[in-house]
Design a protein around this motif. Structure first.
Motif, PDB file in Angstrom:
ATOM      1  N   TYR A  20       0.834  -1.193   0.000  1.00 25.35           N
ATOM      2  CA  TYR A  20       0.000   0.000   0.000  1.00 25.35           C
ATOM      3  C   TYR A  20       0.876   1.252   0.000  1.00 25.35           C
ATOM      4  O   TYR A  20       1.803   1.379   0.811  1.00 25.35           O
ATOM      5  N   PHE A  21       0.564   2.142  -0.929  1.00 29.75           N
ATOM      6  CA  PHE A  21       1.341   3.362  -1.090  1.00 29.75           C
ATOM      7  C   PHE A  21       0.453   4.576  -0.831  1.00 29.75           C
ATOM      8  O   PHE A  21      -0.594   4.725  -1.461  1.00 29.75           O
ATOM      9  N   LEU A  22       0.871   5.418   0.102  1.00 33.02           N
ATOM     10  CA  LEU A  22       0.167   6.670   0.348  1.00 33.02           C
ATOM     11  C   LEU A  22       0.566   7.649  -0.745  1.00 33.02           C
ATOM     12  O   LEU A  22       1.753   7.907  -0.962  1.00 33.02           O
ATOM     13  N   THR A  23      -0.423   8.181  -1.454  1.00 35.15           N
ATOM     14  CA  THR A  23      -0.121   9.038  -2.598  1.00 35.15           C
ATOM     15  C   THR A  23      -1.125  10.176  -2.680  1.00 35.15           C
ATOM     16  O   THR A  23      -2.057  10.256  -1.885  1.00 35.15           O
ATOM     17  N   ASP A  24      -0.911  11.055  -3.621  1.00 37.04           N
ATOM     18  CA  ASP A  24      -1.830  12.165  -3.861  1.00 37.04           C
ATOM     19  C   ASP A  24      -2.790  11.786  -4.988  1.00 37.04           C
ATOM     20  O   ASP A  24      -2.374  11.275  -6.033  1.00 37.04           O
ATOM     21  N   LEU A  25      -4.063  12.040  -4.756  1.00 38.50           N
ATOM     22  CA  LEU A  25      -5.117  11.797  -5.734  1.00 38.50           C
ATOM     23  C   LEU A  25      -5.535  13.153  -6.288  1.00 38.50           C
ATOM     24  O   LEU A  25      -6.083  13.980  -5.565  1.00 38.50           O
ATOM     25  N   PHE A  26      -5.229  13.416  -7.554  1.00 41.17           N
ATOM     26  CA  PHE A  26      -5.547  14.695  -8.167  1.00 41.17           C
ATOM     27  C   PHE A  26      -6.874  14.588  -8.907  1.00 41.17           C
ATOM     28  O   PHE A  26      -7.081  13.659  -9.689  1.00 41.17           O
ATOM     29  N   ILE A  27      -7.765  15.544  -8.668  1.00 39.42           N
ATOM     30  CA  ILE A  27      -9.107  15.549  -9.257  1.00 39.42           C
ATOM     31  C   ILE A  27      -9.268  16.839 -10.051  1.00 39.42           C
ATOM     32  O   ILE A  27      -9.033  17.929  -9.507  1.00 39.42           O
ATOM     33  N   TYR A  28      -9.661  16.725 -11.325  1.00 38.19           N
ATOM     34  CA  TYR A  28      -9.728  17.889 -12.195  1.00 38.19           C
ATOM     35  C   TYR A  28     -11.156  18.152 -12.664  1.00 38.19           C
ATOM     36  O   TYR A  28     -11.998  17.249 -12.709  1.00 38.19           O
ATOM     37  N   ALA A  29     -11.398  19.400 -13.037  1.00 38.45           N
ATOM     38  CA  ALA A  29     -12.747  19.836 -13.397  1.00 38.45           C
ATOM     39  C   ALA A  29     -13.298  19.110 -14.617  1.00 38.45           C
ATOM     40  O   ALA A  29     -14.517  19.028 -14.786  1.00 38.45           O
ATOM     41  N   ASP A  30     -12.441  18.593 -15.483  1.00 43.42           N
ATOM     42  CA  ASP A  30     -12.929  17.888 -16.674  1.00 43.42           C
ATOM     43  C   ASP A  30     -13.188  16.411 -16.408  1.00 43.42           C
ATOM     44  O   ASP A  30     -13.383  15.637 -17.344  1.00 43.42           O
ATOM     45  N   GLY A  31     -13.197  16.012 -15.135  1.00 43.84           N
ATOM     46  CA  GLY A  31     -13.533  14.642 -14.785  1.00 43.84           C
ATOM     47  C   GLY A  31     -12.372  13.671 -14.847  1.00 43.84           C
ATOM     48  O   GLY A  31     -12.572  12.467 -14.686  1.00 43.84           O
ATOM     49  N   ILE A  32     -11.171  14.166 -15.054  1.00 39.09           N
ATOM     50  CA  ILE A  32      -9.995  13.304 -15.034  1.00 39.09           C
ATOM     51  C   ILE A  32      -9.479  13.205 -13.601  1.00 39.09           C
ATOM     52  O   ILE A  32      -9.341  14.206 -12.907  1.00 39.09           O
ATOM     53  N   VAL A  33      -9.224  11.974 -13.153  1.00 42.47           N
ATOM     54  CA  VAL A  33      -8.682  11.714 -11.831  1.00 42.47           C
ATOM     55  C   VAL A  33      -7.317  11.058 -12.024  1.00 42.47           C
ATOM     56  O   VAL A  33      -7.200  10.076 -12.759  1.00 42.47           O
ATOM     57  N   ASP A  34      -6.294  11.601 -11.377  1.00 40.85           N
ATOM     58  CA  ASP A  34      -4.932  11.109 -11.556  1.00 40.85           C
ATOM     59  C   ASP A  34      -4.452  10.451 -10.273  1.00 40.85           C
ATOM     60  O   ASP A  34      -4.195  11.110  -9.274  1.00 40.85           O
ATOM     61  N   ALA A  35      -4.399   9.130 -10.295  1.00 39.85           N
ATOM     62  CA  ALA A  35      -3.844   8.354  -9.191  1.00 39.85           C
ATOM     63  C   ALA A  35      -2.793   7.430  -9.792  1.00 39.85           C
ATOM     64  O   ALA A  35      -3.059   6.281 -10.105  1.00 39.85           O
ATOM     65  N   TRP A  36      -1.608   7.991 -10.011  1.00 42.09           N
ATOM     66  CA  TRP A  36      -0.497   7.334 -10.703  1.00 42.09           C
ATOM     67  C   TRP A  36      -0.693   7.316 -12.214  1.00 42.09           C
ATOM     68  O   TRP A  36       0.256   7.106 -12.951  1.00 42.09           O
ATOM     69  N   GLU A  37      -1.904   7.513 -12.675  1.00 39.47           N
ATOM     70  CA  GLU A  37      -2.173   7.642 -14.096  1.00 39.47           C
ATOM     71  C   GLU A  37      -3.526   8.335 -14.251  1.00 39.47           C
ATOM     72  O   GLU A  37      -4.399   8.199 -13.393  1.00 39.47           O
ATOM     73  N   PRO A  38      -3.707   9.109 -15.321  1.00 40.57           N
ATOM     74  CA  PRO A  38      -4.986   9.800 -15.494  1.00 40.57           C
ATOM     75  C   PRO A  38      -6.074   8.852 -15.976  1.00 40.57           C
ATOM     76  O   PRO A  38      -5.861   8.067 -16.904  1.00 40.57           O
ATOM     77  N   VAL A  39      -7.239   8.915 -15.346  1.00 36.21           N
ATOM     78  CA  VAL A  39      -8.379   8.094 -15.741  1.00 36.21           C
ATOM     79  C   VAL A  39      -9.644   8.943 -15.675  1.00 36.21           C
ATOM     80  O   VAL A  39      -9.675   9.973 -15.003  1.00 36.21           O
ATOM     81  N   THR A  40     -10.683   8.511 -16.366  1.00 33.56           N
ATOM     82  CA  THR A  40     -11.973   9.177 -16.271  1.00 33.56           C
ATOM     83  C   THR A  40     -12.657   8.740 -14.974  1.00 33.56           C
ATOM     84  O   THR A  40     -12.210   7.807 -14.292  1.00 33.56           O
ATOM     85  N   LEU A  41     -13.777   9.383 -14.654  1.00 36.93           N
ATOM     86  CA  LEU A  41     -14.523   8.996 -13.453  1.00 36.93           C
ATOM     87  C   LEU A  41     -14.980   7.539 -13.524  1.00 36.93           C
ATOM     88  O   LEU A  41     -14.958   6.822 -12.515  1.00 36.93           O
ATOM     89  N   GLU A  42     -15.388   7.100 -14.717  1.00 30.94           N
ATOM     90  CA  GLU A  42     -15.832   5.714 -14.868  1.00 30.94           C
ATOM     91  C   GLU A  42     -14.667   4.746 -14.636  1.00 30.94           C
ATOM     92  O   GLU A  42     -14.823   3.709 -13.976  1.00 30.94           O
TER      93      GLU A  42
END
Length: 372
Positions: free
Chosen positions: A32-54
């Motif tokens: 388990y790695f504690l990391t930063d979860l970046f959330i952007y207004a266009d619905g992209i979430v970056d948790a080690w890689e950018p992904v859509t909400l789905e």
């Protein structure tokens, strides 16, 4: 509510996309790695890689973004510490974290989030105190992620008590206190909202809405009777005819056209996979004008692909006006690559989408001339 100190942004196709961040655990191979979860207004979430909400929802469901931490699990904070979980206690379920992330996207766009929708339902109830309107308050209250419900009114003393009581109704159960709601408490909650002073979160500045982006991840696609967004990748097995030659994929055609050597072109076109075609193309001698013309060539190949395959054109047209973020791990010129690349493939797909004819609508109803 987004804290101003957590505001971030990324650049995508020349646009500045606002965002924010929070902590999360990633389960990578049982560690388990504690990391930063970046959330952007266009619905992209970056948790080690950018992904859509789905896609983020899928990562939550699989446990890759972890909301359950096992006793004895090994954990690490990058260049900070390593430890083993003793008796871990987590505050989120996968559903709650997803709901909070969706709320964050709404807030970044200046749209009502689940708390706003609940408070709007309270306003409707106070204007017309029917049981149907009270039940609407109950429904919207329980749609607020459980972890943030007590912040909904912005009341440091009562927290969400008036909302809980109104949602439960007289004779109902306050699920936090596990007590029946009496008439006196219910009337006190009604009086709280009737007073109208001091409740409700402070409104933030209006934000410019940011249309959702589409992420085309790096993957090995296979042909399908119902193609999805993987059909947008150049490796997708959709043969195209270009300058009289049939190429198995856009990748085959692109690398074949990069060289003037007839033998190399034939070998690239006949390659057993897009990856072999790319390797052969990189080994061949490219013609001197290739760096200047390659973007225009690829644009023409994409137009050929989608005009020759209407079922794939439908996939591209279904993306609407979304910005297309294309992953290409090998080339930051073509790929977005988590906001670190130039995303020329994504831009070319958007341009191709604009050149495709709109899908035909239903035939108009022809009316008979009056008097006949």
């Amino acid at each position: 509510m987004i804290r101003k100190t957590r505001l971030v942004h990324r650049e995508a196709d020349g646009r500045r996309i606002p965002g924010t961040w929070r902590h999360a655990f990633i389960n990578n191979g049982g560690r388990y790695f504690l990391t930063d979860l970046f959330i952007y207004a266009d619905g992209i979430v970056d948790a080690w890689e950018p992904v859509t909400l789905e896609e983020f929802e899928q990562k939550l469901a699989s446990g890759w973004v972890a909301t359950e931490l096992p006793e004895g699990g090994r954990a690490s904070g990058h260049h900070l510490a390593e430890w083993t979980f003793g008796t871990p206690r987590t505050w989120h379920t996968a559903e709650q974290l997803l709901a909070e992330v969706r709320d964050t996207v709404d807030e970044l766009n200046g749209r009502p989030d689940s708390t706003d929708r609940c408070l709007a339902a309270v306003d409707r109830f106070m204007a017309d105190r029917t049981e149907a309107n009270r039940l609407a308050v109950r429904e919207t209250y329980y749609a607020i992620p459980e972890t943030v419900r007590h912040y909904a009114l912005g009341d440091m003393d009562l927290k969400d008590w008036p909302l809980r009581i109104l949602a439960a109704g007289p004779g109902g159960t306050d699920e936090v206190a596990e007590e029946e709601v009496g008439r006196e408490d219910y009337e006190e909650a009604i009086a709280y909202f009737a007073d109208g002073a001091g409740w409700g979160p402070a409104a933030g500045p209006a934000a410019d809405a940011c249309p959702p982006s589409l992420h085309v991840p790096h993957c090995f696609p296979a042909a399908s009777d119902t193609p999805d967004k993987t059909a947008l990748r150049n490796t997708y097995p959709a043969p195209i005819v270009y300058e009289g030659t049939v190429h198995p994929t856009v990748v085959h055609a692109y690398w074949a056209l990069s060289t003037l050597d007839p033998a190399a072109r034939a070998a690239i076109t006949a390659a057993d996979s897009p990856f072999t075609a790319k390797r052969l193309g990189e080994e061949a001698v490219r013609h001197g004008d290739w760096e200047r013309t390659r973007t225009a060539v690829l644009g023409r190949l994409l137009l050929a692909k989608f005009t020759q395959h209407p079922e794939l054109a439908a996939v591209l047209l279904a993306t609407g006006t979304a910005a297309i973020l294309y992953d290409d791990m090998d080339d930051p010129f073509w790929g977005d690559n988590g906001g670190r690349g130039r995303n020329w493939m994504g831009r070319l797909l958007e341009l191709t989408r604009a050149e495709l004819p709109a899908p035909a609508g239903p035939e108009p109803v022809r009316r008979a001339p009056a008097g006949r």
